[in-house]
Motif scaffolding. Sequence first.
Motif, PDB file in Angstrom:
ATOM      1  N   PHE A 178       0.820  -1.209   0.000  1.00 11.99           N
ATOM      2  CA  PHE A 178       0.000   0.000   0.000  1.00 11.99           C
ATOM      3  C   PHE A 178       0.858   1.265   0.000  1.00 11.99           C
ATOM      4  N   TYR A 179       1.799   1.347   0.921  1.00 11.90           N
ATOM      5  CA  TYR A 179       2.609   2.563   1.023  1.00 11.90           C
ATOM      6  C   TYR A 179       3.635   2.652  -0.104  1.00 11.90           C
ATOM      7  N   LYS A 180       4.065   1.508  -0.614  1.00 14.25           N
ATOM      8  CA  LYS A 180       4.986   1.519  -1.752  1.00 14.25           C
ATOM      9  C   LYS A 180       4.326   2.130  -2.977  1.00 14.25           C
ATOM     10  N   LYS A 181       3.027   1.911  -3.139  1.00 11.36           N
ATOM     11  CA  LYS A 181       2.293   2.455  -4.279  1.00 11.36           C
ATOM     12  C   LYS A 181       1.885   3.912  -4.092  1.00 11.36           C
ATOM     13  N   SER A 182       2.048   4.439  -2.883  1.00 11.46           N
ATOM     14  CA  SER A 182       1.613   5.807  -2.580  1.00 11.46           C
ATOM     15  C   SER A 182       2.758   6.789  -2.796  1.00 11.46           C
ATOM     16  N   GLY A 183       3.135   6.968  -4.053  1.00  7.10           N
ATOM     17  CA  GLY A 183       4.212   7.886  -4.405  1.00  7.10           C
ATOM     18  C   GLY A 183       3.692   9.276  -4.721  1.00  7.10           C
ATOM     19  N   PRO A 184       4.573  10.205  -5.074  1.00  5.75           N
ATOM     20  CA  PRO A 184       4.185  11.599  -5.304  1.00  5.75           C
ATOM     21  C   PRO A 184       3.616  11.874  -6.687  1.00  5.75           C
ATOM     22  N   ALA A 185       3.377  10.812  -7.485  1.00  2.17           N
ATOM     23  CA  ALA A 185       2.848  10.992  -8.840  1.00  2.17           C
ATOM     24  C   ALA A 185       1.676  10.033  -9.050  1.00  2.17           C
ATOM     25  N   LEU A 186       1.190   9.940 -10.285  1.00  4.53           N
ATOM     26  CA  LEU A 186       0.028   9.120 -10.601  1.00  4.53           C
ATOM     27  C   LEU A 186       0.341   7.631 -10.671  1.00  4.53           C
ATOM     28  N   THR A 187       1.588   7.285 -10.935  1.00  6.10           N
ATOM     29  CA  THR A 187       1.950   5.879 -11.076  1.00  6.10           C
ATOM     30  C   THR A 187       1.930   5.166  -9.730  1.00  6.10           C
ATOM     31  N   GLU A 188       1.745   3.846  -9.757  1.00  3.57           N
ATOM     32  CA  GLU A 188       1.717   3.049  -8.534  1.00  3.57           C
ATOM     33  C   GLU A 188       3.132   2.654  -8.122  1.00  3.57           C
ATOM     34  N   THR A 189       4.011   3.623  -8.069  1.00  6.21           N
ATOM     35  CA  THR A 189       5.405   3.429  -7.668  1.00  6.21           C
ATOM     36  C   THR A 189       5.856   4.673  -6.912  1.00  6.21           C
ATOM     37  N   GLY A 190       7.063   4.585  -6.369  1.00  7.70           N
ATOM     38  CA  GLY A 190       7.686   5.785  -5.813  1.00  7.70           C
ATOM     39  C   GLY A 190       7.326   6.118  -4.398  1.00  7.70           C
ATOM     40  N   GLY A 191       6.662   5.193  -3.686  1.00  8.32           N
ATOM     41  CA  GLY A 191       6.314   5.459  -2.302  1.00  8.32           C
ATOM     42  C   GLY A 191       7.360   4.954  -1.331  1.00  8.32           C
TER      43      GLY A 191
END
Length: 390
Positions: A178-191
């Motif tokens: 869940f938190y891994k997918k909560s990045g600063p952009a629209l993609t499900e990465t970067g968290g």
Amino acid sequence: MDNSQDKVNLSALSLFVATPAQTKASHKRTWTQWNDGLTEEQYIKRETLVGEMEHAANSRLITWVLVPRDNPTTLDFVSSCETFRRRGLVVYSRPNGNRNEPQEVTCYGIASVYVRPSERGNGYASHMMRLLHWVLSGRTAEYNLPEFPAEWGAPPPEVESAGKGLFSVLYSDIGEEFYKKSGPALTETGGWEVRDYISTVWEVPPQPSNLETDGSWTWLKQKDLDRLWAMDVEHIKRNIAAMPTSGSSTLVTFLPDQGVGFFQVIRTAFEGLVSMDSWGVEKNDGNIDQPTYATWSVDRLVHPRKLLVTRIMATESTFPGLVEKIQRAARESGIRKVEAWNLPESLTGVAEQLGGTTFERDEHLPTIKWYGKGDTTDIKWVFNERFCWC
């Protein structure tokens, strides 16, 4: 992408610093989930006390709310969380394989991520966490944020007492995705990405061991802890600077002073719910370069209760005596289990010889998000122990 964004207009929402009334409302809501066995009155009293401590002073502690842009002070907010601004260290690798000197930086701990049960499943929590990157990091070229998605409307307002963080961490009890997918952009990465989640646990024997320890040990009362953690900061600085290189990895850590480590004790000892004579121990053998000490708190919600080692420093030769002292403190308080997080590799073998069991736990997973240049995968979180849990 999370299809829940089709259900609600997330662009109409933004992240704001909670007003005092919103903070109190947040405490009332989170009491239902994290009351720790306290009454609502006790819980709010404890949260108020925590908010007045050193680690929270000068707006280091901020409660955030996800609210309509056109009604930022409403008490009808859908989700909230807390952040703790802290001091940390960063050590970069040089091209020649050596390391630079440790740099003191701003970093954050994140806690109390909460969405009202009636509003769950609509994407509010993930949107709040995505926006959180934009108030914790900086928005200049030295920070690694993408372009703010137009689909989210305008970025959340910058806050003077927040921002400029090089990394943030949170402890997940809902797995790592869940938190891994909560990045600063629209993609499900970067968290936030999971780092070491290794625990070592000892069952405390009913009787003391036969190990002889000399009299050069001092039990630490609450009044002694600030001194110890100030000393610990200097040891952490020296140790992180001396750590061997590993490719292009960047080393990061929190520092335990300025109330960060003490928070664990006050939260545990609130209104005498846990009574202990000592909250740490140190060996007075005159070894300034390689000291031996430990501090702890107590998890009183598990049955039986568990002593949680929050910070540990020892060598292979002094570790057995330290473990004996930790177990003695637990035994004298009626506690039958001791847990330490991420022991140094040099001590894990000794820990097993002393009856400890080391394993990957499935709760309180440490996760980290890096905002500096480079990729989060190159970041090594050292001294990833319980003292910085929030």
